[in-house]
Design a protein around this motif. Structure first.
Motif, PDB file in Angstrom:
ATOM      1  N   LYS A   2       0.848  -1.202   0.000  1.00  0.00           N
ATOM      2  CA  LYS A   2       0.000   0.000   0.000  1.00  0.00           C
ATOM      3  C   LYS A   2       0.880   1.247   0.000  1.00  0.00           C
ATOM      4  O   LYS A   2       1.966   1.248   0.568  1.00  0.00           O
ATOM      5  N   ILE A   3       0.385   2.304  -0.633  1.00  0.00           N
ATOM      6  CA  ILE A   3       1.128   3.560  -0.768  1.00  0.00           C
ATOM      7  C   ILE A   3       0.275   4.697  -0.220  1.00  0.00           C
ATOM      8  O   ILE A   3      -0.945   4.720  -0.409  1.00  0.00           O
ATOM      9  N   ALA A   4       0.933   5.656   0.425  1.00  0.00           N
ATOM     10  CA  ALA A   4       0.256   6.868   0.887  1.00  0.00           C
ATOM     11  C   ALA A   4       1.081   8.073   0.468  1.00  0.00           C
ATOM     12  O   ALA A   4       2.306   7.984   0.327  1.00  0.00           O
ATOM     13  N   THR A   5       0.405   9.193   0.255  1.00  0.00           N
ATOM     14  CA  THR A   5       1.087  10.434  -0.094  1.00  0.00           C
ATOM     15  C   THR A   5       0.704  11.528   0.898  1.00  0.00           C
ATOM     16  O   THR A   5      -0.374  11.503   1.480  1.00  0.00           O
ATOM     17  N   ASP A   6       1.595  12.466   1.078  1.00  0.00           N
ATOM     18  CA  ASP A   6       1.342  13.631   1.918  1.00  0.00           C
ATOM     19  C   ASP A   6       1.449  14.861   1.022  1.00  0.00           C
ATOM     20  O   ASP A   6       2.535  15.387   0.792  1.00  0.00           O
ATOM     21  N   VAL A   7       0.323  15.287   0.504  1.00  0.00           N
ATOM     22  CA  VAL A   7       0.287  16.394  -0.461  1.00  0.00           C
ATOM     23  C   VAL A   7       0.811  17.681   0.173  1.00  0.00           C
ATOM     24  O   VAL A   7       1.411  18.513  -0.512  1.00  0.00           O
ATOM     25  N   ASP A   8       0.628  17.832   1.474  1.00  0.00           N
ATOM     26  CA  ASP A   8       1.117  19.042   2.145  1.00  0.00           C
ATOM     27  C   ASP A   8       2.645  19.121   2.141  1.00  0.00           C
ATOM     28  O   ASP A   8       3.199  20.213   2.154  1.00  0.00           O
ATOM     29  N   ARG A   9       3.314  17.986   2.130  1.00  0.00           N
ATOM     30  CA  ARG A   9       4.786  17.970   2.096  1.00  0.00           C
ATOM     31  C   ARG A   9       5.331  18.054   0.673  1.00  0.00           C
ATOM     32  O   ARG A   9       6.472  18.438   0.468  1.00  0.00           O
ATOM     33  N   CYS A  10       4.544  17.641  -0.301  1.00  0.00           N
ATOM     34  CA  CYS A  10       4.992  17.550  -1.693  1.00  0.00           C
ATOM     35  C   CYS A  10       5.409  18.923  -2.215  1.00  0.00           C
ATOM     36  O   CYS A  10       4.710  19.916  -2.033  1.00  0.00           O
ATOM     37  N   VAL A  11       6.565  18.952  -2.902  1.00  0.00           N
ATOM     38  CA  VAL A  11       7.061  20.195  -3.502  1.00  0.00           C
ATOM     39  C   VAL A  11       6.929  20.192  -5.031  1.00  0.00           C
ATOM     40  O   VAL A  11       7.362  21.119  -5.689  1.00  0.00           O
ATOM     41  N   GLY A  12       6.347  19.139  -5.584  1.00  0.00           N
ATOM     42  CA  GLY A  12       6.101  19.091  -7.020  1.00  0.00           C
ATOM     43  C   GLY A  12       7.326  18.823  -7.872  1.00  0.00           C
ATOM     44  O   GLY A  12       7.359  19.215  -9.035  1.00  0.00           O
ATOM     45  N   ALA A  13       8.323  18.150  -7.315  1.00  0.00           N
ATOM     46  CA  ALA A  13       9.548  17.866  -8.068  1.00  0.00           C
ATOM     47  C   ALA A  13       9.314  16.875  -9.208  1.00  0.00           C
ATOM     48  O   ALA A  13      10.022  16.891 -10.203  1.00  0.00           O
ATOM     49  N   GLY A  14       8.332  15.996  -9.077  1.00  0.00           N
ATOM     50  CA  GLY A  14       7.986  15.063 -10.145  1.00  0.00           C
ATOM     51  C   GLY A  14       8.861  13.829 -10.251  1.00  0.00           C
ATOM     52  O   GLY A  14       8.719  13.064 -11.208  1.00  0.00           O
TER      53      GLY A  14
END
Length: 64
Positions: A2-14
């Motif tokens: 399973k995978i989770a993301t933290d959009v608040d931490r994401c800087v959009g590096a890609g």
């Protein structure tokens, strides 16, 4: 796996999208990570593990 993301931490590096475009995408408005699926296995799981390691913001988590 399973995978989770933290959009608040994401800087959009890609980097996640480059590592596994079948699992990760980027929001068109701000470039933050978009999770296309939250469960993977096999070779895809290995590429997702790599994506979590190379994420500069540490915005990805593996929940196994």
């Amino acid at each position: 796996m399973k995978i989770a993301t933290d959009v608040d931490r994401c800087v959009g590096a890609g980097q996640c999208v480059l590592a596994e475009p079948a699992v990760f995408d980027q929001d068109e408005s701000d470039g933050t990570v978009v999770l296309l699926t939250d469960s993977v296995d096999g070779e895809t799981a290995e590429r997702v593990r790599e994506a979590t390691h190379i994420c500069p913001a540490q915005a990805l988590s593996i929940l196994d």
